[in-house]
Design a protein around this motif. Structure first.
Motif, mmCIF file in Angstrom:
data_model
loop_
_atom_site.group_PDB
_atom_site.id
_atom_site.type_symbol
_atom_site.label_atom_id
_atom_site.label_comp_id
_atom_site.label_asym_id
_atom_site.label_seq_id
_atom_site.Cartn_x
_atom_site.Cartn_y
_atom_site.Cartn_z
ATOM 1 N N SER A 67 -4.675 60.696 28.516
ATOM 2 C CA SER A 67 -5.518 59.712 29.083
ATOM 3 C C SER A 67 -5.072 58.044 29.046
ATOM 4 C CB SER A 67 -6.650 59.565 28.091
ATOM 5 O OG SER A 67 -7.542 60.607 28.124
ATOM 6 N N MET A 68 -4.237 57.833 28.345
ATOM 7 C CA MET A 68 -3.558 56.433 28.199
ATOM 8 C C MET A 68 -2.508 56.413 29.435
ATOM 9 S SD MET A 68 -4.912 54.646 26.247
ATOM 10 C CE MET A 68 -3.836 53.273 26.101
ATOM 11 N N ASN A 69 -1.849 57.710 29.773
ATOM 12 C CA ASN A 69 -0.744 57.542 30.810
ATOM 13 C C ASN A 69 -1.330 57.608 32.207
ATOM 14 O OD1 ASN A 69 1.295 57.933 29.108
ATOM 15 N ND2 ASN A 69 1.418 60.315 28.845
ATOM 16 N N ILE A 70 -2.539 58.280 32.027
ATOM 17 C CA ILE A 70 -3.193 58.143 33.464
ATOM 18 C C ILE A 70 -3.611 56.689 33.543
ATOM 19 C CG2 ILE A 70 -5.455 58.844 34.522
ATOM 20 C CD1 ILE A 70 -5.002 61.663 33.254
ATOM 21 N N ILE A 71 -4.369 56.110 32.804
ATOM 22 C CA ILE A 71 -4.861 54.723 32.764
ATOM 23 C C ILE A 71 -3.587 53.780 33.196
ATOM 24 C CG2 ILE A 71 -5.794 52.665 31.588
ATOM 25 C CD1 ILE A 71 -7.690 54.770 30.062
ATOM 26 N N GLN A 75 -3.394 51.575 36.382
ATOM 27 C CA GLN A 75 -3.008 50.036 36.336
ATOM 28 C C GLN A 75 -1.717 49.611 37.014
ATOM 29 O OE1 GLN A 75 -3.185 49.429 32.171
ATOM 30 N NE2 GLN A 75 -5.246 49.007 32.159
ATOM 31 N N THR A 76 -0.642 50.526 36.833
ATOM 32 C CA THR A 76 0.544 50.220 37.649
ATOM 33 C C THR A 76 0.328 50.091 39.154
ATOM 34 O OG1 THR A 76 1.793 50.992 35.861
ATOM 35 C CG2 THR A 76 2.937 50.738 38.003
ATOM 36 N N GLN A 77 -0.426 51.230 39.638
ATOM 37 C CA GLN A 77 -0.657 51.416 41.154
ATOM 38 C C GLN A 77 -1.572 50.037 41.479
ATOM 39 O OE1 GLN A 77 -2.531 55.151 41.508
ATOM 40 N NE2 GLN A 77 -0.518 56.305 41.362
ATOM 41 N N CYS A 78 -2.485 49.674 40.776
ATOM 42 C CA CYS A 78 -3.358 48.511 41.275
ATOM 43 C C CYS A 78 -2.729 47.390 41.415
ATOM 44 C CB CYS A 78 -4.614 48.363 40.179
ATOM 45 S SG CYS A 78 -5.943 49.887 40.341
ATOM 46 N N VAL A 79 -1.828 47.103 40.326
ATOM 47 C CA VAL A 79 -1.040 45.770 40.220
ATOM 48 C C VAL A 79 -0.104 45.735 41.510
ATOM 49 C CG1 VAL A 79 0.831 44.844 39.015
ATOM 50 C CG2 VAL A 79 -0.928 45.453 37.744
ATOM 51 N N GLU A 80 0.566 46.993 41.725
ATOM 52 C CA GLU A 80 1.447 47.142 42.747
ATOM 53 C C GLU A 80 0.755 46.912 44.156
ATOM 54 O OE1 GLU A 80 3.604 50.989 42.847
ATOM 55 O OE2 GLU A 80 4.523 50.438 41.091
ATOM 56 N N HIS A 81 -0.481 47.549 44.269
ATOM 57 C CA HIS A 81 -1.242 47.148 45.486
ATOM 58 C C HIS A 81 -1.884 45.751 45.726
ATOM 59 C CE1 HIS A 81 -4.081 48.683 48.505
ATOM 60 N NE2 HIS A 81 -4.969 47.931 48.234
ATOM 61 N N SER A 82 -2.110 45.209 44.448
ATOM 62 C CA SER A 82 -2.511 43.843 44.494
ATOM 63 C C SER A 82 -1.367 42.816 44.853
ATOM 64 C CB SER A 82 -3.088 43.428 43.098
ATOM 65 O OG SER A 82 -3.266 42.032 42.829
ATOM 66 N N LYS A 83 -0.129 43.227 44.546
ATOM 67 C CA LYS A 83 1.084 42.273 44.836
ATOM 68 C C LYS A 83 1.227 42.572 46.529
ATOM 69 C CE LYS A 83 3.715 42.203 40.613
ATOM 70 N NZ LYS A 83 4.872 42.915 39.808
ATOM 71 N N ASN A 84 1.176 44.006 46.785
ATOM 72 C CA ASN A 84 1.649 44.105 48.242
ATOM 73 C C ASN A 84 0.247 43.322 49.283
ATOM 74 O OD1 ASN A 84 3.341 45.729 48.214
ATOM 75 N ND2 ASN A 84 2.071 47.514 48.092
ATOM 76 N N LEU A 85 -0.921 43.091 48.602
ATOM 77 C CA LEU A 85 -2.024 42.591 49.525
ATOM 78 C C LEU A 85 -1.777 40.883 49.359
ATOM 79 C CD1 LEU A 85 -5.399 44.318 48.345
ATOM 80 C CD2 LEU A 85 -4.229 44.138 50.495
ATOM 81 N N GLN A 86 -1.443 40.578 48.255
ATOM 82 C CA GLN A 86 -0.723 39.045 48.027
ATOM 83 C C GLN A 86 0.299 38.603 48.949
ATOM 84 O OE1 GLN A 86 0.052 38.184 43.888
ATOM 85 N NE2 GLN A 86 -2.288 38.003 43.202
#
Length: 94
Positions: A67-71, A75-86
């Motif tokens: 579960s921790m690995n999935i989370i 989170q890593t994917q969300c951060v990367e996506h957020s950086k791409n959007l920025q």
């Protein structure tokens, strides 16, 4: 000769007492054997319960790790996506 007459009676009562004592001891040995067998079975059951608890604990810890690995991955994917959007937003604002 009263002692000659009392002697067989005394011998018979000793044999009777001895027979009773042997019967009592046999019963005690049987009861003790049953108790030891019950104790042995109880130890087996306790050992199996302990092994089952360890297996369950390992499964819980493993599922927590997964579960921790999935989370962390999400989170890593969300951060990367957020950086791409920025980056896209900065590019558009230039």
């Amino acid at each position: 000769m009263a002692s000659a007459e009392s002697q067989p009676r005394f011998g018979q009562s000793v044999k009777g007492l001895l027979s009773d004592k042997v019967g009592s001891c046999s019963g005690d040995v049987i009861a003790l054997t049953r108790q030891v067998l019950k104790g042995s079975r109880s130890q087996e059951l306790l050992g199996q319960a302990a092994r089952n608890m360890v297996i369950q604990e390992d499964a819980i810890l493993h599922s927590e790790d997964v579960s921790m690995n999935i989370i962390h991955s999400q989170q890593t994917q969300c951060v990367e996506h957020s950086k791409n959007l920025q980056d896209q937003l900065r590019h558009l604002l230039k």
